[in-house]
Design a protein around this motif. Structure first.
Motif, short mmCIF file in Angstrom:
data_model
loop_
_atom_site.label_atom_id
_atom_site.label_comp_id
_atom_site.label_asym_id
_atom_site.label_seq_id
_atom_site.Cartn_x
_atom_site.Cartn_y
_atom_site.Cartn_z
N ARG A 63 -3.69 -2.98 6.33
CA ARG A 63 -4.46 -3.55 5.62
C ARG A 63 -5.04 -1.52 5.57
O ARG A 63 -4.61 -1.06 6.49
N THR A 64 -6.22 -1.80 4.85
CA THR A 64 -6.48 -0.96 4.65
C THR A 64 -7.95 -0.41 5.52
O THR A 64 -8.30 -1.30 4.91
N GLN A 213 -14.75 5.94 1.02
CA GLN A 213 -13.36 5.47 -0.03
C GLN A 213 -12.16 6.17 -0.61
O GLN A 213 -11.42 5.61 -1.13
N LEU A 258 -0.37 -4.87 -4.26
CA LEU A 258 -1.94 -4.98 -3.46
C LEU A 258 -1.49 -7.04 -3.62
O LEU A 258 -0.69 -7.40 -3.73
N ALA A 259 -2.60 -7.95 -2.58
CA ALA A 259 -2.56 -9.13 -2.76
C ALA A 259 -2.34 -9.68 -3.78
O ALA A 259 -1.61 -10.87 -3.36
N ASP A 260 -2.41 -9.40 -4.48
CA ASP A 260 -2.29 -10.56 -6.10
C ASP A 260 -0.74 -9.70 -6.30
O ASP A 260 -0.19 -10.60 -7.56
N TYR A 264 -0.28 -0.70 -7.42
CA TYR A 264 -1.32 0.43 -7.07
C TYR A 264 -1.05 1.78 -7.79
O TYR A 264 -0.16 1.78 -7.21
N ASN A 292 -8.06 7.18 -3.45
CA ASN A 292 -8.82 6.22 -4.67
C ASN A 292 -10.32 6.37 -5.34
O ASN A 292 -11.36 6.80 -5.02
N ILE A 297 -9.71 0.35 -4.91
CA ILE A 297 -9.69 -0.55 -4.08
C ILE A 297 -10.11 -0.55 -2.37
O ILE A 297 -11.67 0.83 -3.22
N LEU A 301 -8.75 -4.30 2.55
CA LEU A 301 -7.72 -5.18 2.46
C LEU A 301 -6.63 -5.35 2.64
O LEU A 301 -5.74 -4.53 3.03
N PHE A 302 -5.49 -6.06 2.17
CA PHE A 302 -4.35 -6.57 2.97
C PHE A 302 -2.89 -5.79 1.17
O PHE A 302 -3.71 -6.35 0.28
N VAL A 303 -2.44 -5.05 2.63
CA VAL A 303 -1.97 -4.40 0.97
C VAL A 303 -0.06 -4.54 1.72
O VAL A 303 0.05 -4.44 3.22
#
Length: 397
Positions: A63-64, A213, A258-260, A264, A292, A297, A301-303
């Protein structure tokens, strides 16, 4: 008469020909008995394993997190004035975010300064009195005790000045805290307290948060086995060292998914590991720093972190050639006499459409890659060698 006798003669001639044909057929059939003709060996396609150095990937879930995250709180009590920022905007270090009504604190500062001035005047009088009595005591005009008492009053006046100097500094500090600034560059959240509310009463009131970020951190856990592989990522004989001690230009670059399922655009850099492995779970926590610059992002986030590692002299076979049963993975191979043999193997990670074979297969084996449904252990086959395969893309476990 002639016409009537010709028809029986033709009939007898055709009958003789038919009998002769039957006799020839019977003689041909009885000359040699018929035997069983065995079917030809089944055709299969074989290929030798490919041997080369490959780069594979280990996948970890993570996770970020923001590299810096600050809670903005009211440090002094008072009534909140209108926030001086837009929710969700980017702010700079030192930028004013809130103000608390300062009038009470301004009055406190003025009062402390006035008391300091009074203490200074008192000290001036005590100093003049002491000097006069000290000179008089030296001439015997007054007793030495009076001079000592005057000196004590001067010392008290000096101490009072120090006290009021401290009070002025404290009052000015309290006044300064009525202006609430961002301590870092980052993106600010929504305000949790609106104008007119009393804040800081009893405890520092949380007003909002600011997070940095760019870059972001991504934390993930690795097992002991995977940790050692990461440390020796370039050379299997490399001496074990802390990942945090690796020079920046040699640090391992890791792919962030990334989750989809999209990759990245910026690779992360492995720059930190905990100093111990958790003995309860057998894992260690690692960190990747991810650029970033465009804020694409966000923290939380789940990565999926993909860590590359090199396998030298890997033995590769097509994934489709592998079979599996209760005993595990196995391959069908063809020996020098074209007899099919079963080879139980230990498999590694995927590499494109191929799979790494760790144990159980020689590099000069002929592996059945096509016609597996016809290849059974112990039977003889008619093998055809497959054409050489082209380069395979990198893949991961």
């Amino acid at each position: 008469m002639v016409g009537s006798n010709s028809a029986p003669r033709r009939s007898r001639f055709r009958g003789a020909i038919l009998i002769l044909a039957v006799a020839v057929a019977v003689a041909a059939g009885c000359g040699k008995p018929a035997g069983y003709q065995a079917p030809p060996p089944p055709k299969v396609t074989v290929a030798s394993p490919e041997v080369k150095d490959i780069t594979q990937y280990m996948d970890f879930n993570g996770r970020t997190e923001a590299t810096e995250s600050v809670e903005i709180r009211a440090r002094v009590p008072g009534f909140l004035l209108e926030p001086e920022y837009v929710d969700g905007s980017d702010v700079k270090a030192g930028q004013v975010l809130y103000r608390i009504d300062p009038r009470e604190y301004e009055a406190t500062v003025e009062g402390a300064k006035a008391m300091l001035q009074a203490a200074k005047a008192k000290r001036g009088l005590a100093e003049a009195t002491w000097k006069r009595l000290d000179e008089a005591a030296k001439k015997g005009a007054v007793s030495k005790l009076e001079a000592i008492q005057a000196k004590a009053k001067l010392d008290v006046a000096e101490a009072e000045i120090e006290t009021f100097v401290s009070r002025v500094k404290d009052a000015e500090l309290q006044l300064a805290w009525t202006i609430i600034r961002s301590p870092i560059d980052g993106r600010i959240g929504r305000t949790l307290v609106t104008e007119g509310n009393l804040v800081g009463q009893g405890e520092p009131t949380l007003l909002t948060t600011v997070v940095m970020q760019d870059p972001l951190h991504a934390f993930f856990n690795v097992s002991e086995r995977d940790l050692l592989m990461l440390i020796r990522r370039r050379d299997p004989d490399r001496e074990i060292e802390s990942l945090s001690d690796v020079p920046p230009d040699e640090r391992l670059r890791m792919v962030v998914v990334l989750a989809d399922g999209s990759t990245y655009e910026h690779a992360g850099v492995l720059d930190y590991s905990d100093n111990t492995v958790d003995p309860r779970t057998g894992v260690m926590r690692l960190r990747v720093t991810v650029p970033n610059p465009d804020f694409k992002i966000f923290p939380g986030l789940f990565v999926r972190i993909r860590a590359p590692y090199v396998t030298k002299g890997a033995i590769l076979v097509p994934e489709l050639a592998l079979q599996r049963d209760l005993a595990g993975y196995f391959l069908m191979t063809v020996d020098d006499e074209n007899t099919v043999e079963r080879k139980n193997v230990e498999v590694g990670g995927r590499y494109g459409a191929q799979r790494v074979i760790r144990e159980g297969l020689d590099v000069d084996s002929r592996v059945v890659v096509n016609g597996l449904q016809r290849a059974r252990p112990g039977i003889v086959v008619d093998p055809e060698t497959a054409p050489a395969a082209g380069p395979k893309p990198d893949g991961g476990e």
